[in-house]
Motif scaffolding. Structure first.
Motif, PDB file in Angstrom:
ATOM      1  N   LEU A 192       0.829  -1.203   0.000  1.00 27.81           N
ATOM      2  CA  LEU A 192       0.000   0.000   0.000  1.00 27.81           C
ATOM      3  C   LEU A 192       0.862   1.250   0.000  1.00 27.81           C
ATOM      4  O   LEU A 192       0.599   2.214  -0.739  1.00 27.81           O
ATOM      5  CB  LEU A 192      -0.912  -0.008   1.232  1.00 27.81           C
ATOM      6  N   MET A 193       1.926   1.242   0.814  1.00 27.04           N
ATOM      7  CA  MET A 193       2.802   2.407   0.903  1.00 27.04           C
ATOM      8  C   MET A 193       3.502   2.684  -0.429  1.00 27.04           C
ATOM      9  O   MET A 193       3.684   3.838  -0.812  1.00 27.04           O
ATOM     10  CB  MET A 193       3.845   2.203   2.005  1.00 27.04           C
ATOM     11  N   VAL A 194       3.906   1.625  -1.134  1.00 31.12           N
ATOM     12  CA  VAL A 194       4.558   1.816  -2.432  1.00 31.12           C
ATOM     13  C   VAL A 194       3.599   2.484  -3.409  1.00 31.12           C
ATOM     14  O   VAL A 194       3.959   3.424  -4.124  1.00 31.12           O
ATOM     15  CB  VAL A 194       5.056   0.469  -2.996  1.00 31.12           C
ATOM     16  N   VAL A 195       2.353   2.021  -3.421  1.00 29.48           N
ATOM     17  CA  VAL A 195       1.372   2.600  -4.339  1.00 29.48           C
ATOM     18  C   VAL A 195       1.038   4.034  -3.941  1.00 29.48           C
ATOM     19  O   VAL A 195       0.936   4.920  -4.795  1.00 29.48           O
ATOM     20  CB  VAL A 195       0.100   1.727  -4.385  1.00 29.48           C
ATOM     21  N   VAL A 196       0.879   4.274  -2.630  1.00 31.34           N
ATOM     22  CA  VAL A 196       0.602   5.634  -2.169  1.00 31.34           C
ATOM     23  C   VAL A 196       1.759   6.567  -2.515  1.00 31.34           C
ATOM     24  O   VAL A 196       1.562   7.719  -2.906  1.00 31.34           O
ATOM     25  CB  VAL A 196       0.323   5.639  -0.649  1.00 31.34           C
ATOM     26  N   SER A 197       3.000   6.057  -2.391  1.00 35.11           N
ATOM     27  CA  SER A 197       4.161   6.849  -2.770  1.00 35.11           C
ATOM     28  C   SER A 197       4.104   7.222  -4.241  1.00 35.11           C
ATOM     29  O   SER A 197       4.427   8.350  -4.633  1.00 35.11           O
ATOM     30  CB  SER A 197       5.449   6.072  -2.486  1.00 35.11           C
ATOM     31  N   ALA A 198       3.686   6.253  -5.074  1.00 38.06           N
ATOM     32  CA  ALA A 198       3.570   6.521  -6.500  1.00 38.06           C
ATOM     33  C   ALA A 198       2.436   7.497  -6.803  1.00 38.06           C
ATOM     34  O   ALA A 198       2.452   8.180  -7.820  1.00 38.06           O
ATOM     35  CB  ALA A 198       3.339   5.216  -7.258  1.00 38.06           C
ATOM     36  N   MET A 199       1.456   7.579  -5.901  1.00 40.90           N
ATOM     37  CA  MET A 199       0.359   8.512  -6.119  1.00 40.90           C
ATOM     38  C   MET A 199       0.685   9.909  -5.631  1.00 40.90           C
ATOM     39  O   MET A 199       0.195  10.893  -6.167  1.00 40.90           O
ATOM     40  CB  MET A 199      -0.902   8.020  -5.378  1.00 40.90           C
ATOM     41  N   ASN A 200       1.513  10.017  -4.587  1.00 43.06           N
ATOM     42  CA  ASN A 200       1.655  11.297  -3.903  1.00 43.06           C
ATOM     43  C   ASN A 200       3.051  11.861  -3.931  1.00 43.06           C
ATOM     44  O   ASN A 200       3.237  13.042  -4.195  1.00 43.06           O
ATOM     45  CB  ASN A 200       1.172  11.144  -2.444  1.00 43.06           C
ATOM     46  N   GLY A 201       4.061  11.062  -3.631  1.00 46.06           N
ATOM     47  CA  GLY A 201       5.423  11.574  -3.628  1.00 46.06           C
ATOM     48  C   GLY A 201       5.844  12.221  -2.327  1.00 46.06           C
ATOM     49  O   GLY A 201       6.893  12.859  -2.259  1.00 46.06           O
ATOM     50  N   LEU A 202       5.046  12.083  -1.259  1.00 44.34           N
ATOM     51  CA  LEU A 202       5.377  12.672   0.040  1.00 44.34           C
ATOM     52  C   LEU A 202       5.312  11.601   1.117  1.00 44.34           C
ATOM     53  O   LEU A 202       4.363  10.808   1.155  1.00 44.34           O
ATOM     54  CB  LEU A 202       4.400  13.800   0.398  1.00 44.34           C
ATOM     55  N   THR A 238       4.136  -0.747  13.944  1.00 47.94           N
ATOM     56  CA  THR A 238       4.461   0.678  13.987  1.00 47.94           C
ATOM     57  C   THR A 238       5.711   0.952  13.165  1.00 47.94           C
ATOM     58  O   THR A 238       5.781   1.946  12.422  1.00 47.94           O
ATOM     59  CB  THR A 238       4.668   1.130  15.441  1.00 47.94           C
ATOM     60  N   GLY A 239       6.694   0.067  13.275  1.00 47.03           N
ATOM     61  CA  GLY A 239       7.886   0.208  12.451  1.00 47.03           C
ATOM     62  C   GLY A 239       7.598  -0.001  10.978  1.00 47.03           C
ATOM     63  O   GLY A 239       8.181   0.660  10.114  1.00 47.03           O
ATOM     64  N   VAL A 240       6.690  -0.939  10.659  1.00 51.05           N
ATOM     65  CA  VAL A 240       6.326  -1.200   9.260  1.00 51.05           C
ATOM     66  C   VAL A 240       5.774   0.060   8.607  1.00 51.05           C
ATOM     67  O   VAL A 240       6.147   0.420   7.486  1.00 51.05           O
ATOM     68  CB  VAL A 240       5.302  -2.355   9.182  1.00 51.05           C
ATOM     69  N   ILE A 241       4.893   0.757   9.303  1.00 52.65           N
ATOM     70  CA  ILE A 241       4.264   1.951   8.731  1.00 52.65           C
ATOM     71  C   ILE A 241       5.282   3.067   8.557  1.00 52.65           C
ATOM     72  O   ILE A 241       5.305   3.765   7.524  1.00 52.65           O
ATOM     73  CB  ILE A 241       3.085   2.399   9.612  1.00 52.65           C
ATOM     74  N   GLN A 242       6.159   3.238   9.527  1.00 52.70           N
ATOM     75  CA  GLN A 242       7.182   4.279   9.387  1.00 52.70           C
ATOM     76  C   GLN A 242       8.152   3.956   8.255  1.00 52.70           C
ATOM     77  O   GLN A 242       8.540   4.841   7.476  1.00 52.70           O
ATOM     78  CB  GLN A 242       7.945   4.432  10.699  1.00 52.70           C
ATOM     79  N   ALA A 243       8.551   2.690   8.147  1.00 53.10           N
ATOM     80  CA  ALA A 243       9.467   2.295   7.078  1.00 53.10           C
ATOM     81  C   ALA A 243       8.797   2.428   5.718  1.00 53.10           C
ATOM     82  O   ALA A 243       9.400   2.918   4.751  1.00 53.10           O
ATOM     83  CB  ALA A 243       9.937   0.860   7.300  1.00 53.10           C
ATOM     84  N   VAL A 254       4.837  12.125   4.283  1.00 52.81           N
ATOM     85  CA  VAL A 254       3.802  12.473   5.261  1.00 52.81           C
ATOM     86  C   VAL A 254       2.464  11.865   4.867  1.00 52.81           C
ATOM     87  O   VAL A 254       1.714  11.378   5.708  1.00 52.81           O
ATOM     88  CB  VAL A 254       3.688  14.006   5.389  1.00 52.81           C
ATOM     89  N   ALA A 255       2.150  11.876   3.564  1.00 50.10           N
ATOM     90  CA  ALA A 255       0.886  11.313   3.106  1.00 50.10           C
ATOM     91  C   ALA A 255       0.836   9.810   3.374  1.00 50.10           C
ATOM     92  O   ALA A 255      -0.188   9.276   3.813  1.00 50.10           O
ATOM     93  CB  ALA A 255       0.701  11.596   1.620  1.00 50.10           C
ATOM     94  N   GLY A 256       1.946   9.115   3.115  1.00 49.12           N
ATOM     95  CA  GLY A 256       1.989   7.685   3.390  1.00 49.12           C
ATOM     96  C   GLY A 256       1.816   7.390   4.867  1.00 49.12           C
ATOM     97  O   GLY A 256       1.121   6.443   5.245  1.00 49.12           O
ATOM     98  N   MET A 257       2.449   8.196   5.708  1.00 48.12           N
ATOM     99  CA  MET A 257       2.320   8.027   7.152  1.00 48.12           C
ATOM    100  C   MET A 257       0.872   8.227   7.594  1.00 48.12           C
ATOM    101  O   MET A 257       0.334   7.446   8.397  1.00 48.12           O
ATOM    102  CB  MET A 257       3.221   9.033   7.867  1.00 48.12           C
ATOM    103  N   ALA A 258       0.222   9.250   7.068  1.00 46.24           N
ATOM    104  CA  ALA A 258      -1.156   9.539   7.458  1.00 46.24           C
ATOM    105  C   ALA A 258      -2.092   8.406   7.055  1.00 46.24           C
ATOM    106  O   ALA A 258      -2.957   7.973   7.834  1.00 46.24           O
ATOM    107  CB  ALA A 258      -1.614  10.853   6.825  1.00 46.24           C
ATOM    108  N   ILE A 259      -1.932   7.885   5.830  1.00 44.78           N
ATOM    109  CA  ILE A 259      -2.796   6.803   5.353  1.00 44.78           C
ATOM    110  C   ILE A 259      -2.512   5.519   6.122  1.00 44.78           C
ATOM    111  O   ILE A 259      -3.434   4.804   6.533  1.00 44.78           O
ATOM    112  CB  ILE A 259      -2.597   6.611   3.839  1.00 44.78           C
ATOM    113  N   GLY A 260      -1.231   5.210   6.341  1.00 42.33           N
ATOM    114  CA  GLY A 260      -0.890   4.004   7.075  1.00 42.33           C
ATOM    115  C   GLY A 260      -1.392   4.024   8.510  1.00 42.33           C
ATOM    116  O   GLY A 260      -1.931   3.027   9.012  1.00 42.33           O
ATOM    117  N   ALA A 261      -1.251   5.173   9.182  1.00 43.82           N
ATOM    118  CA  ALA A 261      -1.666   5.273  10.584  1.00 43.82           C
ATOM    119  C   ALA A 261      -3.178   5.273  10.731  1.00 43.82           C
ATOM    120  O   ALA A 261      -3.708   4.773  11.729  1.00 43.82           O
ATOM    121  CB  ALA A 261      -1.078   6.542  11.207  1.00 43.82           C
TER     122      ALA A 261
END
Length: 440
Positions: free
Chosen positions: A105-115, A142-147, A117-124
């Motif tokens: 999910l984080m990889v795809v969100v990164s490809a959608m946003n590029g930030l 918790t470490g998974v989401i931050q990484a 902070v956005a990945g952290m917000a969605i993951g949390a």
């Protein structure tokens, strides 16, 4: 007073003022403008004034709000939630599968946003409550989401790499391609760690019970379609740019427009979604612009003093350091600054100093841009004052303490250090793709 001493006083006074808790752009801009007035009198006021015009004429800067808008539109319209549901079902039978799905999910969100902070917000907000409810170990997830969120400034279209390209005068397309393989390598290393550790300690990441993961192939394929739409937007946007059909700004505009159409297609383009997306886009974009404006003023004074040449003389002539030793010192400085600065602030403060030094030492500035992005994310996750640690604490539920967050990041920090070492020793991991495409 020598120019070296003036430059040292400017830098030290800026760091001292940052420790007072003042806003980053205010501190950087104040030190730059005050130094210009003290050094050159009334004529020095032209430096920050000219910096504002440089910023307003910086056409590629239009990509910033467009990429941010695209990411927030896709996340606020619930498409990111659909993606997590897809990973939830398809990866649930594996021990630690939901944590692996979170990385996806984080990889795809990164490809959608590029930030990040956005990945952290969605993951949390989406992944963390579900992982805890399913009995996953709170420290590990918790470490998974931050990484996973750290991939946001490395996987294209990375907004930070766009800014690095502007400041370092490097093609953004090359930087995006250079960050793609290292980003996927880090994601793969995170996944391998999660799978191996959950196999050794099954209680950390139990598989979903059969009644929750068993469904027909048709239902699985319907969930799989949830991931096609954002990936189609991403690949078409970057593909048009890399093929030369659109410019960087036009590609960003296409991505923002396509994300809006996707939300409309899903029936989720409500007034509330539009309002939240526009507000957050405006806030993030204004923050970036103020920081860049202040950094341009500060950098103009530094350039006027010849500080870059002075730093080069200190490292090479007085200290007698070799190129790799200087590179190591530069990376360590990012770790220290990451205790109280974000990635953009670090970039705009030191890139005007470090990039010319990197080039003079014979290193590739595109490769160095990848090293920068990985290093600042390590700095973000390193106790005691890592930026991501406190951001995670603000978003995590009450049962996750700051001590849990501190303990959660160390395995992933070590993995990122390993990845950084691999890309440092084997630069072609970052340079092969841009060399293949651009032929340089």
């Amino acid at each position: 007073m020598s120019y070296e001493m003036i430059a040292l006083m400017m830098f030290s006074s800026m760091m001292l003022l940052l420790l007072t808790g003042q806003r980053v752009f205010g501190v950087i801009g104040f030190v730059g403008a005050a130094s210009a007035l003290l050094l050159w009198g009334d004529g020095g006021v032209e430096m920050p004034f000219n910096a504002s015009f440089v910023l307003m004429n910086w056409y590629p800067l239009l990509t910033l709000p467009l990429f941010v808008f695209m990411g927030y539109m896709l996340s606020e319209s619930g498409i990111a939630g659909d993606l997590y549901e897809m990973f939830h079902v398809w990866m649930g039978s594996l021990r630690g599968g939901l944590a692996v799905g979170t990385i996806g999910l984080m990889v795809v969100v990164s490809a959608m946003n590029g930030l990040s902070v956005a990945g952290m917000a969605i993951g949390a907000s989406i992944a963390l409550p579900e992982l805890l409810r399913r009995g996953y170990d709170k420290i590990m997830v918790t470490g998974v989401i931050q990484a996973g969120s750290s991939l946001g400034i490395l996987v294209p279209p990375s907004v930070v790499l766009v800014l690095y390209g502007m400041i370092a005068r490097q093609p953004v397309g090359k930087l995006w391609l250079a960050g793609a393989i290292p980003g996927l390598i880090l994601a793969a290393m995170f996944v391998i760690y999660i799978v191996v550790r959950c196999r050794l300690q099954p209680s950390l990441g139990p598989a979903l019970p059969p009644e929750e993961r068993d469904m027909s192939l048709g239902a699985r394929l319907k969930l799989l379609r949830a991931g096609i739409l954002p990936l189609l937007i991403f690949f078409s946007m970057t593909g048009l740019f890399l093929m030369g059909v659109t410019s960087l700004v036009e590609s960003a505009a296409y991505g923002a427009f396509a994300a809006t159409l996707a939300a409309l297609f899903k029936g989720r383009l409500t007034r509330a979604v539009i309002e939240v997306t526009v507000r957050r886009t405006l806030g993030i974009s204004c923050m970036f612009m103020w920081i860049i404006l202040a950094a341009l003023s500060f950098g103009a004074v530094f350039d006027g003093l010849g500080a870059v040449r002075a730093i080069e003389n200190v490292f090479l002539d007085r200290m007698g350091l070799g190129p790799w030793e200087i590179l190591l010192m530069m990376q360590l400085s990012y770790i220290l600054m990451g205790m109280f600065l974000d990635d953009t602030a670090m970039l705009v403060i030191v890139a005007p100093l470090y990039v010319p030094l990197v080039v003079s030492l014979g290193f590739d500035p595109v490769w160095y841009g990848v090293l920068y992005t990985i290093t600042v994310q390590i700095a973000y996750m390193t106790p005691p004052f890592g930026y991501n640690l406190f951001l995670m604490r603000a978003m995590a539920p009450p049962e996750v303490s700051l001590g849990d967050i501190y303990r959660s990041v160390w395995p992933f920090v070590l993995i990122m250090l390993l990845g950084l070492g691999l890309i440092t020793v084997f630069p072609q991991l970052a340079l092969w793709l841009p060399e293949l495409y651009y032929g340089y």
